[in-house]
Design a protein around this motif. Structure first.
Motif, short mmCIF file in Angstrom:
data_model
loop_
_atom_site.label_atom_id
_atom_site.label_comp_id
_atom_site.label_asym_id
_atom_site.label_seq_id
_atom_site.Cartn_x
_atom_site.Cartn_y
_atom_site.Cartn_z
N THR A 40 83.76 57.54 6.48
CA THR A 40 83.28 56.52 7.39
C THR A 40 82.76 57.15 8.67
N ALA A 41 81.50 56.87 8.99
CA ALA A 41 80.86 57.48 10.16
C ALA A 41 79.46 56.91 10.32
N THR A 42 78.84 57.24 11.43
CA THR A 42 77.41 57.02 11.58
C THR A 42 76.71 58.29 11.12
N TYR A 43 75.76 58.14 10.23
CA TYR A 43 75.06 59.28 9.64
C TYR A 43 73.68 59.42 10.29
N TYR A 44 73.34 60.67 10.60
CA TYR A 44 72.08 60.97 11.28
C TYR A 44 71.26 61.95 10.45
N CYS A 45 69.98 61.70 10.45
CA CYS A 45 69.01 62.61 9.87
C CYS A 45 68.45 63.47 11.01
N ALA A 46 68.18 64.74 10.73
CA ALA A 46 67.65 65.63 11.76
C ALA A 46 66.61 66.57 11.15
N ALA A 47 65.69 67.04 12.00
CA ALA A 47 64.64 67.95 11.53
C ALA A 47 64.35 69.02 12.57
N ASP A 48 64.00 70.20 12.07
CA ASP A 48 63.53 71.32 12.87
C ASP A 48 64.59 71.93 13.79
N PRO A 49 65.33 72.91 13.28
CA PRO A 49 66.31 73.60 14.11
C PRO A 49 65.69 74.77 14.87
N GLU A 106 73.75 72.67 15.00
CA GLU A 106 73.41 71.35 15.51
C GLU A 106 72.16 71.39 16.40
N ARG A 107 71.48 72.52 16.41
CA ARG A 107 70.36 72.72 17.34
C ARG A 107 69.05 72.16 16.80
N TYR A 108 69.11 70.94 16.28
CA TYR A 108 67.91 70.34 15.74
C TYR A 108 67.11 69.66 16.86
N GLU A 109 65.80 69.74 16.71
CA GLU A 109 64.91 69.20 17.73
C GLU A 109 64.80 67.68 17.63
N TYR A 110 64.77 67.17 16.43
CA TYR A 110 64.49 65.75 16.23
C TYR A 110 65.63 65.07 15.49
#
Length: 127
Positions: free
Chosen positions: A95-104, A112-116
């Protein structure tokens, strides 16, 4: 412009499955890595999975064997770039909020150093 929009979250009982999606703009989709992160209430955000352009995927130990990350390109899915996270055998601790990320950038795909980042989508697993 860069857009990441998650969808498909919701509530499920333990042992069930959910698939969440991240529709990405071309610029985000073409980055070396895309990833999924999650953040449970009162906890720090944690890395879940990464998908590299060469097709290699990596997973956190807590989800390995239960979650699968995949991508569908423009030519395959109705002119959209989509990153999926298939979640099986879900547990209450997922259980959590899930995030999509792009471009580290120059950082590791598992950092965790994603730009977007997307806006996040909640997933609730009840026992």
């Amino acid at each position: 412009q860069v857009h990441l929009v998650e969808s498909g979250g919701g509530s499920v009982q333990a042992g069930g499955s959910l698939r969440i999606s991240c529709v990405a703009s071309e610029r985000a989709y073409s980055s070396y890595c895309m990833a999924w992160f999650r953040q449970a209430a009162g906890k720090q955000r944690e890395w879940v999975s990464s998908f590299k352009l060469d097709g290699h995927t990596t997973y956190a130990d807590s989800v390995k064997g239960r979650f699968t990350t995949s991508r569908v390109s423009v030519s395959e899915e109705n002119a959209k770039n989509i990153l999926y996270l298939q979640m099986n055998s879900l547990k209450p601790e997922d259980t959590a909020t899930y995030y999509c990320a792009a471009d580290p950038g120059s950082w590791s795909c598992e950092s965790e150093r994603y730009e977007y980042w997307g806006q996040g989508i909640p997933v609730t697993v009840s026992s």
